[in-house]
Design an enzyme around this catalytic site. Sequence first.
Site, mmCIF file in Angstrom:
data_model
loop_
_atom_site.group_PDB
_atom_site.id
_atom_site.type_symbol
_atom_site.label_atom_id
_atom_site.label_comp_id
_atom_site.label_asym_id
_atom_site.label_seq_id
_atom_site.Cartn_x
_atom_site.Cartn_y
_atom_site.Cartn_z
ATOM 1 N N VAL A 78 0.850 -1.206 -0.020
ATOM 2 C CA VAL A 78 0.140 -0.058 -0.011
ATOM 3 C C VAL A 78 0.849 1.394 0.168
ATOM 4 C CG1 VAL A 78 -0.114 0.141 2.550
ATOM 5 C CG2 VAL A 78 -2.009 1.055 0.978
ATOM 6 N N ALA A 98 5.188 -5.170 7.317
ATOM 7 C CA ALA A 98 3.742 -5.459 6.609
ATOM 8 C C ALA A 98 3.792 -4.590 5.207
ATOM 9 C CB ALA A 98 2.732 -4.884 7.386
ATOM 10 N N ASP A 99 3.046 -5.272 4.133
ATOM 11 C CA ASP A 99 2.880 -4.579 2.888
ATOM 12 C C ASP A 99 1.741 -3.783 3.025
ATOM 13 O OD1 ASP A 99 4.988 -5.576 0.392
ATOM 14 O OD2 ASP A 99 4.753 -6.955 2.323
ATOM 15 N N ARG A 100 0.859 -4.225 3.681
ATOM 16 C CA ARG A 100 -0.517 -3.539 3.895
ATOM 17 C C ARG A 100 -1.216 -3.890 5.022
ATOM 18 N NH1 ARG A 100 -4.160 -1.366 -0.248
ATOM 19 N NH2 ARG A 100 -2.710 -2.061 -1.881
ATOM 20 N N ALA A 107 -1.357 -8.047 5.826
ATOM 21 C CA ALA A 107 -0.477 -8.826 4.509
ATOM 22 C C ALA A 107 0.849 -8.673 4.472
ATOM 23 C CB ALA A 107 -1.035 -8.115 3.094
#
Length: 398
Positions: free
Chosen positions: A104, A269-271, A279
């Site tokens: 994100v 975290a990526d999102r 995620a």
Amino acid sequence: MVLEAIRYEAGTASTPPALQILDQLQLPHRTTFLDITTCEEAHDAIKTMKVRGAPAIAIVAALALAVETGKLLTESKLPSSAADVKQRINQRLDYLKTSRPTAVNLGDAVGKLKSIAENATISADAGGIAVAQAYIVGAERMLVDDVSDNKAIGEHGARWIHANTIAGKKWQADKTQELKVLTHCNTGSAQSLATAGYGTALGVIRSLRAANSLTRAFCTETRPYNQGSRLTAYELVHDEIPATLITDSMACALLAKEGEKLAAIVVGADRVAANGDTANKIGTYSLAVLAKHHGVKFLVAAPRTTIDLATPSGEDIIIEERAPEEVTRIKGPKVTADGKLVLDQEAELISTAAVGIDVWNPAFDVTPAQLIDGVITEVGVVEKHDGKFDFGSIFGQP
């Protein structure tokens, strides 16, 4: 020596900005920097994971367009119209956004940079040059902010672990007590590979080490792309932090063996969805399940740009699937019979699976919020109240 993953030099009146990235595909055996002069080169570097980590890819994308725009500026090739320059910036940002769909931070950076270009366009003295300059300043500001934000994440996370874990409390009472942490994938430290600066999850580890409380860090191999063994291990060795590498499937045995000495599992975290579902690199979910069973705190370290209030839950997160070859092949330098690396030859690509087998290769999984004890941000650690995360306060919402 300070580890650098992103090298950026601001432009002058006669020279454009310059950007280099450390090619993470060559690590840990070769240290190679790549010039990034166009958005196409940045897109390829992000897509092929020459640069990786949600914060880092956003910074590289932003700076790549700054370099490209700065070159046009110094060569007097920009349109004179503010609207035309804004349109070009928006189009290039939209293109860069397609390089990695799950993270994100990239989308957040695109939105903020578009707003900067828009605000510059509507100012009284707006012209093409003014819009371009405003964009470049905004992109450079993101680089500075990323470093300071990650240092704050590290400090908040270390304090939380000291105050809220069994190992942390024992260490505060007796400085000879052991305190260990496990991390997954690569989230950076000390001019991080996954961020522009201090790092998120590895920033917490670095802050614990600076406080003289961390006795050992454990990092997972992180199959199939081996970010843990290639990148996290590289950073831990570089920073002289006592560390041990394990395969992903050893985590359960490790938690059982270490008991209360293992204070927490800290991941990036990526999102992060609005409800706290997170995620992150594939394998994170299983670590959260193991942590819950063993009574180990499970923490997500992420800047606020990673928290996506527009995504209600993990069910709404698009999970990127990658090439089967990442699972069925592995690449690295040759090793002689006496264990020495052969670095003067091209790395070997080795097949590790039966030819013809079907492969499923999701790059990420989603950890349910109920398995997460806290989300460490640059403004503090968000904990659940009545079993739910509420991120409104850290965004200035009631």
